[in-house]
Every structure is written in structure tokens, then in C-alpha cells.
Design a protein around this motif. Structure first.
Motif, PDB file in Angstrom:
ATOM      1  N   ASP A   1       0.872  -1.178   0.000  1.00  0.00           N
ATOM      2  CA  ASP A   1       0.000   0.000   0.000  1.00  0.00           C
ATOM      3  C   ASP A   1       0.905   1.224   0.000  1.00  0.00           C
ATOM      4  O   ASP A   1       1.141   1.859   1.018  1.00  0.00           O
ATOM      5  CB  ASP A   1      -0.908  -0.031   1.234  1.00  0.00           C
ATOM      6  CG  ASP A   1      -1.814   1.181   1.336  1.00  0.00           C
ATOM      7  OD1 ASP A   1      -1.809   2.028   0.421  1.00  0.00           O
ATOM      8  OD2 ASP A   1      -2.515   1.293   2.357  1.00  0.00           O
ATOM      9  N   ARG A   2       1.431   1.533  -1.156  1.00  0.00           N
ATOM     10  CA  ARG A   2       2.443   2.578  -1.289  1.00  0.00           C
ATOM     11  C   ARG A   2       1.909   3.947  -0.895  1.00  0.00           C
ATOM     12  O   ARG A   2       2.642   4.789  -0.376  1.00  0.00           O
ATOM     13  CB  ARG A   2       2.960   2.604  -2.720  1.00  0.00           C
ATOM     14  CG  ARG A   2       4.229   3.375  -2.865  1.00  0.00           C
ATOM     15  CD  ARG A   2       4.918   3.038  -4.189  1.00  0.00           C
ATOM     16  NE  ARG A   2       6.235   3.615  -4.193  1.00  0.00           N
ATOM     17  CZ  ARG A   2       6.457   4.905  -4.404  1.00  0.00           C
ATOM     18  NH1 ARG A   2       5.468   5.738  -4.627  1.00  0.00           N
ATOM     19  NH2 ARG A   2       7.690   5.377  -4.381  1.00  0.00           N
ATOM     20  N   GLU A   3       0.657   4.185  -1.131  1.00  0.00           N
ATOM     21  CA  GLU A   3       0.053   5.481  -0.814  1.00  0.00           C
ATOM     22  C   GLU A   3       0.189   5.815   0.675  1.00  0.00           C
ATOM     23  O   GLU A   3       0.382   6.964   1.048  1.00  0.00           O
ATOM     24  CB  GLU A   3      -1.422   5.467  -1.216  1.00  0.00           C
ATOM     25  CG  GLU A   3      -2.124   6.783  -1.074  1.00  0.00           C
ATOM     26  CD  GLU A   3      -3.519   6.718  -1.648  1.00  0.00           C
ATOM     27  OE1 GLU A   3      -4.476   6.864  -0.870  1.00  0.00           O
ATOM     28  OE2 GLU A   3      -3.649   6.516  -2.865  1.00  0.00           O
ATOM     29  N   ASN A   4       0.098   4.799   1.530  1.00  0.00           N
ATOM     30  CA  ASN A   4       0.168   5.015   2.976  1.00  0.00           C
ATOM     31  C   ASN A   4       1.532   4.714   3.578  1.00  0.00           C
ATOM     32  O   ASN A   4       1.699   4.742   4.800  1.00  0.00           O
ATOM     33  CB  ASN A   4      -0.920   4.196   3.672  1.00  0.00           C
ATOM     34  CG  ASN A   4      -2.284   4.762   3.358  1.00  0.00           C
ATOM     35  OD1 ASN A   4      -2.543   5.934   3.586  1.00  0.00           O
ATOM     36  ND2 ASN A   4      -3.168   3.942   2.800  1.00  0.00           N
ATOM     37  N   CYS A   5       2.519   4.455   2.736  1.00  0.00           N
ATOM     38  CA  CYS A   5       3.887   4.226   3.185  1.00  0.00           C
ATOM     39  C   CYS A   5       4.432   5.527   3.781  1.00  0.00           C
ATOM     40  O   CYS A   5       4.223   6.615   3.227  1.00  0.00           O
ATOM     41  CB  CYS A   5       4.745   3.789   1.998  1.00  0.00           C
ATOM     42  SG  CYS A   5       6.495   3.617   2.353  1.00  0.00           S
ATOM     43  N   ILE A   6       5.138   5.413   4.922  1.00  0.00           N
ATOM     44  CA  ILE A   6       5.718   6.601   5.552  1.00  0.00           C
ATOM     45  C   ILE A   6       7.203   6.757   5.231  1.00  0.00           C
ATOM     46  O   ILE A   6       7.832   7.713   5.680  1.00  0.00           O
ATOM     47  CB  ILE A   6       5.497   6.598   7.080  1.00  0.00           C
ATOM     48  CG1 ILE A   6       6.159   5.379   7.736  1.00  0.00           C
ATOM     49  CG2 ILE A   6       4.005   6.678   7.398  1.00  0.00           C
ATOM     50  CD1 ILE A   6       6.180   5.421   9.248  1.00  0.00           C
ATOM     51  N   GLY A   7       7.761   5.814   4.485  1.00  0.00           N
ATOM     52  CA  GLY A   7       9.148   5.925   4.050  1.00  0.00           C
ATOM     53  C   GLY A   7      10.171   5.719   5.149  1.00  0.00           C
ATOM     54  O   GLY A   7      11.252   6.301   5.089  1.00  0.00           O
ATOM     55  N   CYS A   8       9.871   4.878   6.110  1.00  0.00           N
ATOM     56  CA  CYS A   8      10.814   4.652   7.217  1.00  0.00           C
ATOM     57  C   CYS A   8      12.041   3.868   6.765  1.00  0.00           C
ATOM     58  O   CYS A   8      13.094   3.955   7.379  1.00  0.00           O
ATOM     59  CB  CYS A   8      10.130   3.951   8.382  1.00  0.00           C
ATOM     60  SG  CYS A   8       9.764   2.216   8.091  1.00  0.00           S
TER      61      CYS A   8
ATOM     62  N   ASP B   1      12.513   5.147  -3.048  1.00  0.00           N
ATOM     63  CA  ASP B   1      12.271   5.861  -4.293  1.00  0.00           C
ATOM     64  C   ASP B   1      12.564   7.351  -4.102  1.00  0.00           C
ATOM     65  O   ASP B   1      12.734   7.832  -2.978  1.00  0.00           O
ATOM     66  CB  ASP B   1      10.819   5.642  -4.728  1.00  0.00           C
ATOM     67  CG  ASP B   1      10.607   5.853  -6.211  1.00  0.00           C
ATOM     68  OD1 ASP B   1      11.593   6.077  -6.946  1.00  0.00           O
ATOM     69  OD2 ASP B   1       9.452   5.806  -6.650  1.00  0.00           O
ATOM     70  N   GLU B   2      12.581   8.076  -5.202  1.00  0.00           N
ATOM     71  CA  GLU B   2      12.876   9.506  -5.182  1.00  0.00           C
ATOM     72  C   GLU B   2      11.873  10.305  -4.348  1.00  0.00           C
ATOM     73  O   GLU B   2      12.207  11.366  -3.836  1.00  0.00           O
ATOM     74  CB  GLU B   2      12.903  10.052  -6.608  1.00  0.00           C
ATOM     75  CG  GLU B   2      14.006   9.464  -7.451  1.00  0.00           C
ATOM     76  CD  GLU B   2      13.878   9.834  -8.911  1.00  0.00           C
ATOM     77  OE1 GLU B   2      12.903  10.508  -9.300  1.00  0.00           O
ATOM     78  OE2 GLU B   2      14.767   9.426  -9.678  1.00  0.00           O
ATOM     79  N   ASP B   3      10.657   9.793  -4.211  1.00  0.00           N
ATOM     80  CA  ASP B   3       9.635  10.517  -3.451  1.00  0.00           C
ATOM     81  C   ASP B   3       9.708  10.245  -1.948  1.00  0.00           C
ATOM     82  O   ASP B   3       8.876  10.714  -1.177  1.00  0.00           O
ATOM     83  CB  ASP B   3       8.231  10.213  -3.975  1.00  0.00           C
ATOM     84  CG  ASP B   3       7.812   8.760  -3.793  1.00  0.00           C
ATOM     85  OD1 ASP B   3       8.603   7.958  -3.267  1.00  0.00           O
ATOM     86  OD2 ASP B   3       6.678   8.434  -4.196  1.00  0.00           O
ATOM     87  N   GLY B   4      10.711   9.464  -1.518  1.00  0.00           N
ATOM     88  CA  GLY B   4      10.897   9.201  -0.098  1.00  0.00           C
ATOM     89  C   GLY B   4      10.121   8.016   0.439  1.00  0.00           C
ATOM     90  O   GLY B   4      10.161   7.730   1.625  1.00  0.00           O
ATOM     91  N   LYS B   5       9.407   7.315  -0.438  1.00  0.00           N
ATOM     92  CA  LYS B   5       8.663   6.120  -0.038  1.00  0.00           C
ATOM     93  C   LYS B   5       9.381   4.886  -0.558  1.00  0.00           C
ATOM     94  O   LYS B   5      10.126   4.954  -1.532  1.00  0.00           O
ATOM     95  CB  LYS B   5       7.238   6.159  -0.591  1.00  0.00           C
ATOM     96  CG  LYS B   5       6.413   7.291  -0.024  1.00  0.00           C
ATOM     97  CD  LYS B   5       4.991   7.207  -0.505  1.00  0.00           C
ATOM     98  CE  LYS B   5       4.182   8.330   0.121  1.00  0.00           C
ATOM     99  NZ  LYS B   5       2.754   8.068   0.050  1.00  0.00           N
ATOM    100  N   SER B   6       9.128   3.767   0.100  1.00  0.00           N
ATOM    101  CA  SER B   6       9.745   2.533  -0.379  1.00  0.00           C
ATOM    102  C   SER B   6       9.008   2.045  -1.623  1.00  0.00           C
ATOM    103  O   SER B   6       7.845   2.376  -1.849  1.00  0.00           O
ATOM    104  CB  SER B   6       9.738   1.459   0.708  1.00  0.00           C
ATOM    105  OG  SER B   6       8.427   1.134   1.070  1.00  0.00           O
ATOM    106  N   GLN B   7       9.732   1.271  -2.408  1.00  0.00           N
ATOM    107  CA  GLN B   7       9.173   0.733  -3.645  1.00  0.00           C
ATOM    108  C   GLN B   7       9.507  -0.747  -3.743  1.00  0.00           C
ATOM    109  O   GLN B   7      10.653  -1.146  -3.571  1.00  0.00           O
ATOM    110  CB  GLN B   7       9.743   1.466  -4.850  1.00  0.00           C
ATOM    111  CG  GLN B   7       9.203   0.960  -6.157  1.00  0.00           C
ATOM    112  CD  GLN B   7       9.783   1.701  -7.338  1.00  0.00           C
ATOM    113  OE1 GLN B   7      10.647   2.549  -7.209  1.00  0.00           O
ATOM    114  NE2 GLN B   7       9.311   1.367  -8.511  1.00  0.00           N
TER     115      GLN B   7
END
Length: 76
Positions: A8-15, A29-35
Motif C-alpha cells: 500500500d504505497r500510498e500510505n507508506c511513511i518511508g521509514c 524511491d525519489e519521493d521518499g517512499k519505499s518501492q
């Protein structure tokens, strides 16, 4: 064993925990979220992506269990 990983990438906090415990399957990823690597969008779930794997099950289960916001789901 084939299994699916859903993210659920939309709700990923990028920890970055998933990347730390399972770097063969995850990256930041470049947007700070995991991919999830080589993932495809899930058509009926906006913001979700998935991939099917034959290896790395334990690694992805660790990513799932350590995600602080429970946005990774490993489906047997």
C-alpha cells in the motif's frame, strides 16, 4: 513456493525498514517512499502495487512484520 507481495504505497511513511531487512526486493524511491521492485499496480486498489516471487519469502515476511504502518502484505 510462489507467493505475492502487496504494498500500500500510498500510505507508506518511508521509514526504510523494508529496505534494511530485504534490500533484494525493496528500494527507497525519489519521493521518499519505499518501492517494491518490479511491481505492478493493482487495478482495483488505487495506490497499491504487487509482485509475485519464487524466492525471498522469509525476507519479505520480515519486511511485512517490521513495517510500522502495516502497508506490506505477503500472501501465500
Amino acid at each position: 513456493m510462489t507467493y505475492e507481495v502487496q504494498h500500500d504505497r500510498e500510505n507508506c511513511i518511508g521509514c526504510g525498514t523494508c529496505v534494511e531487512v530485504c534490500p533484494e526486493f525493496w528500494k527507497m524511491d525519489e519521493d521518499g517512499k519505499s518501492q517494491l521492485l518490479n511491481a505492478k499496480k493493482i487495478v482495483d486498489k488505487p495506490g497499491w502495487e504487487h509482485n509475485t516471487f519464487n524466492n525471498g519469502y522469509d525476507c519479505n515476511k520480515d519486511a511485512e512484520s517490521q513495517c510500522p504502518v502495516s502497508v506490506i502484505h505477503v500472501i501465500d
